[in-house]
Design an enzyme around this catalytic site. Sequence first.
Site, PDB file in Angstrom:
ATOM      1  N   HIS A 308      25.383   5.495   9.281  1.00 41.56           N
ATOM      2  CA  HIS A 308      26.887   5.831   9.913  1.00 41.56           C
ATOM      3  C   HIS A 308      27.448   4.352   9.707  1.00 41.56           C
ATOM      4  O   HIS A 308      26.946   3.318   9.729  1.00 41.56           O
ATOM      5  CB  HIS A 308      26.491   6.235  11.247  1.00 41.56           C
ATOM      6  CG  HIS A 308      27.908   6.722  11.762  1.00 41.56           C
ATOM      7  ND1 HIS A 308      28.901   5.626  12.286  1.00 41.56           N
ATOM      8  CD2 HIS A 308      28.385   8.158  11.858  1.00 41.56           C
ATOM      9  CE1 HIS A 308      29.919   6.351  12.525  1.00 41.56           C
ATOM     10  NE2 HIS A 308      29.763   7.825  12.592  1.00 41.56           N
ATOM     11  N   ASP A 367      25.883  14.356  11.888  1.00 44.36           N
ATOM     12  CA  ASP A 367      26.080  15.385  10.649  1.00 44.36           C
ATOM     13  C   ASP A 367      24.935  16.067  10.355  1.00 44.36           C
ATOM     14  O   ASP A 367      24.874  17.192   9.620  1.00 44.36           O
ATOM     15  CB  ASP A 367      27.055  14.880   9.551  1.00 44.36           C
ATOM     16  CG  ASP A 367      28.408  14.464  10.072  1.00 44.36           C
ATOM     17  OD1 ASP A 367      28.955  14.956  10.742  1.00 44.36           O
ATOM     18  OD2 ASP A 367      28.485  13.116   9.617  1.00 44.36           O
TER      19      ASP A 367
END
Length: 432
Positions: A308, A367
């Site tokens: 991320h 996600d």
Amino acid sequence: MTAEKAILTLGDKKIELPVIRGTEGDVAVDVSRLYEEHRILTYDPSLGSTAVCQSKITFINGEEGILRYRGIPIEQFVTKTPNFIEVAYLLIKEKLPTMTELLEFRTLLENNELLHENLRYQFRNIPAGAPPMAQLSAMLSNLACFHRDLLVLDNDEEFLQVAARLISKIRTIAASSYRRSKGLPYIYPDPNLRYCANFLHMMFSIPYKQYEISPAVEDALNLILILHADHEQNCSTATVRTVGSARANLFASCAAGVSALWGPLHGGANVEVMEMLKGIHDGGLSPEDCIRMAKDKQNPFRLFGFGHRIYKNYDPRAKILRDASDKVFSQLKMKERDPLLDIARKLEELALKDPYFVERKLYPNVDFYSGILLRAMHIPTNMFTVMFAIGRLPGWIAQWKELHDTPNSKIMRPRQIYVGTPKTDYIPREKR
């Protein structure tokens, strides 16, 4: 007490710049008057090192894997009955609601869940295969036509009214876009159902047969929306603030946020994860093969859902959804365990033990698990980003309000460094 200063040295010139310190230790050098007073620009493509505002809404510490809404750790919202509406109220009203305030807010949502019939009829003119995000952005913008009295907000009561309209109606719009794509009749909202249950009802009920809502699925959907409710100055939130800085109304600003979220590098990441897991399953690849290919720079295979831009530790939202996924699949008592979940868990297990991933701090992100949960709820893949938008809407609204409440806020106007052709003369057509 002398204000803290930073010194910028350029040639023989020394410039004092104010220093701002956040409540959690963030340090920023204030360059807001640097160009005006010294004709010097800062250069920061994608604004990765630039704070564009001071905010009291969300705090993230990516190194330690911390996410807080209004100071409250995200993990504390994981209760026996997670409540997205409570979190929405917290973000928008800057405090947790009392039981009375929560009931009043729910009533306000119930009173605003229907679409004007003329707006609902507009779905008939949209092609059945139109992308749901395109429909969502267009319909949110069209809401301004039906609520013209709320385009300019004069007080907090009017702001709460327009916030409730958006948060409530976005479910009806999203479900209607899905029904349109399937050629199914539209289902009106049921005021007797809670927020997430009502959305599932509008998605999956059919005339004379109401969809049976599992408590496990309802709780999981609440969790997904809570975990997406705000995330500092991401692409879509920055878009909402940019549009709002021009004093555009809240409907237009949130519609712009939907358009930014539509991008595959932002809201579409969990779709990429699902397509990857399906490709692994259909292609007969093993998780071990995938880990090996992901480390090979010459191999085009990409491992989505790891790493991320902000988190350099385990994404706290991913931990919550990882635990929720086991609970949902257990309570649903599915006849067969979803093989994609097994692939996902094995990929996580291998990556967390592999030095390549550990050294680069490539941990699973939100996600990685949100898609597998939405799949278990039978939410189609092309609706995943719409679900993200429903969750993120309270954050956009809170950010828009904070911007408008900031004294002397100005329209967003980044600078550039021109690197094109120097001054040159126009060449007449006959001489070119």
